[in-house]
Structures are given as C-alpha cells and as structure tokens.
Design a protein around this motif. Structure first.
Motif, short mmCIF file in Angstrom:
data_model
loop_
_atom_site.label_atom_id
_atom_site.label_comp_id
_atom_site.label_asym_id
_atom_site.label_seq_id
_atom_site.Cartn_x
_atom_site.Cartn_y
_atom_site.Cartn_z
N MET A 170 30.67 38.00 58.44
CA MET A 170 31.31 38.95 57.51
C MET A 170 32.80 38.63 57.37
SD MET A 170 28.85 40.63 56.47
CE MET A 170 27.52 39.57 56.90
N GLY A 199 32.27 50.47 57.44
CA GLY A 199 31.51 49.26 57.76
C GLY A 199 32.44 48.07 57.73
N ASP A 222 33.42 51.48 61.91
CA ASP A 222 32.13 50.78 62.00
C ASP A 222 31.38 51.34 63.19
OD1 ASP A 222 30.06 48.59 62.15
OD2 ASP A 222 31.36 47.67 60.65
N ASP A 242 29.08 56.74 62.97
CA ASP A 242 27.97 56.47 62.06
C ASP A 242 28.34 57.06 60.70
OD1 ASP A 242 25.66 56.53 60.55
OD2 ASP A 242 24.37 57.04 62.25
N MET A 243 28.40 56.21 59.69
CA MET A 243 28.86 56.69 58.37
C MET A 243 27.92 57.73 57.78
SD MET A 243 28.17 53.49 55.88
CE MET A 243 26.69 52.51 55.96
N MET A 256 32.72 47.49 51.47
CA MET A 256 32.51 46.13 50.97
C MET A 256 31.23 45.61 51.59
SD MET A 256 34.84 42.77 51.18
CE MET A 256 34.20 41.49 52.23
#
Ligand SMILES: C[S@@+](CC[C@H](N)C(=O)[O-])C[C@H]1O[C@@H](n2cnc3c(N)ncnc32)[C@H](O)[C@@H]1O
Length: 276
Positions: A170, A199, A222, A242-243, A256
C-alpha cells in the motif's frame, strides 16, 4: 459468392489467430513468475548499484547464481521489455540495462512497485483466485475466506509477515499516487486543519500530505495491528480502531483504496461532500 469467400477467409484467420493466442493462457502465469523472480533475485537492484549495464557474468556473480538459468530468466525479461539487452561490441560482451519498467522492480525508491507485486503474487493472495468459479456459482464464501478461513484483514492481524507485505504494498502505491493528487489538487487541502486517513496503513499517505501541507495535522486511522507498527511522525497521530464502529473527528477524511482517493469534507451541518 464474394461475401461468402470473405467470411470463410475471416474465419480461417480467426482460427489461425486462436491457435497462437491460446498459448498466452496456457502459460499466462509465466510473466508474473519471472517478474517475481527478478525482484527476489534483485536484478534491478544489482544493475542500479553497479551504476551501469552489466554482463551476464557480472550479474551472476553479484547475485550469486548460476549464469545458465539466470540467462534464461533474462531472456524472458528482455522479451517482456522489462530489461534492455545491448548487443556485444568489439569492446565487450552483451550487457543488460535498466528501463523505466525495471526501475519499478527496485526493492525501494519512490517508484518501486516491488512490494505490491510480491504481495499479489504471494501464495496467500493467489490461492483465492483458484476458487473464482465457485464464488461466481455462489457455492463458496468470499474467495479469500473460503481458502484461509477468515477475511483478509483478520488474516493479516494473525500473520504479521503478511500484514507487513500488505502495508509495504500500500505504501508503494501511496508514494506514486499521493504526489500526483497533491500536484493536481493541492487547493482541496487549503483551509483544512485536520485530516483523518481512514485505513491509512503505515501512514505513508499522511506523511506525504503533511509534508506538502505544513498547516495540516493528520490522524492515521487503521486497525490496531497496523497502526502498532506505523512509523512515528511529527504532526501525525496513529490511532487504532474499527472504522465500522467510529472514525476519529477531523475537518476531512481521506479514504484511499489503491490509487482511488475520496476526500470527504464535513460541511458546517456535518454532512459529507465528496471532493475527489
Ligand atoms: C487497501 S488498504 C489501503 C491502504 C491505504 N489507504 C492505501 O491506499 O495506500 C485498506 C486499509 O484499510 C484497513 N482496514 C481494513 N478494515 C478496516 C477497518 N474495519 N477499520 C479500519 N481500517 C481498516 C486495512 O488494514 C488497510 O490498511
């Protein structure tokens, strides 16, 4: 009659084309296998540190491998136009030179995509592709889960080496994509004091962003196993979570996913507007 003749000729041509074309699929895996081999051997790195094109013997000695199999790999890489072969002259034997493509196989550097190739060609990431048809027929779980028994992020949390590979992959994408975004859309970031990268991986995106926009402070958000190994950096706070539960507060959020950027700006009513 002429039309019928032309149709027949067309079909014959297609038949001839198919006879050759099918071999692409029989040996389709070879290209990625050879490129992965080039990265693991460090062919591009050896030429780069040598500072000029290298002969087969120079390369085989630098890479500590037998010249004969190395020559076969180099032939494929030259055929794929990844490296250039410069013919022997009176002054010396044939040499192998870098191209813009081979430089992307360097293990580090701003254009390196080596980590991404190593991730996608790893047995862990390739195995789910063998279950593609079962997934399409609806007789299996998501392909990654069907093979590994859990989703990719849980697998990464339990396998630090795989997690490292994901983070590095990434980051190499971010090193290519973020400067392009900054170059063409810097004005989007004006007036923002805080940005959360949802993230954000190892924080490469935010590091590039706060460097270019010194007025911004970033939150790299993240999963806990990812931020626990993210680099510390001035003006960036690493936050694990945790989103799907909640996301740290900021003027804007970046999401992204591999070169696709979404910048979410919170307007004064707290509604989201998509900027990029
Ligand atoms: C495809 S990567 C993108 C990384 C980075 N934004 C980039 O493009 O370079 C997705 C990232 O989302 C993180 N992630 C996955 N599920 C998450 C969750 N539920 N909450 C927070 N982060 C998550 C992963 O750990 C990973 O770093």
């Amino acid at each position: 009659m002429e039309d019928k003749q032309r149709e027949l000729e067309g079909e014959e041509k297609e038949e001839e084309h198919a006879k050759l074309e099918i071999w692409k699929y029989v040996f389709g895996f070879v290209e990625i296998a050879v490129v992965k081999c080039a990265i693991e051997l460090g062919i591009a790195d050896a030429i780069e540190s040598h500072g000029s094109p290298m002969t087969l013997l120079e390369l085989s000695s630098a890479l500590r491998c037998d010249p004969s199999p190395l020559y076969r790999i180099l032939r494929v890489l030259v055929h794929l136009k990844i490296f250039k072969e410069k013919p022997a002259t009176q002054l010396g034997p044939k040499v192998y030179a870098q191209t813009p493509l081979s430089k992307r196989l360097l293990k580090s550097g701003e254009n390196s995509m080596a980590a991404f190739i190593l991730l996608e060609s790893s047995p862990v990431m390739l195995a789910p592709w063998h279950g593609l048809s079962a997934r399409i027929q609806g007789v299996s779980n998501p392909a990654f889960e069907a093979v590994h028994g859990e989703d990719v992020w849980s697998y990464a949390a339990a396998n630090p080496n795989h997690s490292k590979l994901i983070n590095e992959a990434m980051a190499c994408d971010a090193r290519v994509a973020v400067p392009a975004v900054l170059e063409s859309c810097l004005e989007v970031f004006k007036g923002l004091e805080t940005i959360v990268d949802v993230g954000g991986g190892d924080g490469t995106t935010l590091r590039l962003l706060v460097e270019a926009c010194p007025w911004i402070r970033g939150v790299n958000f993240d999963l806990p196993h990812v931020v626990s190994v993210a680099q510390e950096c001035d003006r960036i706070e690493n936050v694990g979570g945790d989103m799907f539960d909640c996301v740290p507060k900021a003027d804007a959020a970046i999401i992204m996913v591999i070169s696709i950027y979404v910048i979410l700006l919170l307007n004064t009513q707290g509604n989201l507007t998509i900027q990029i």
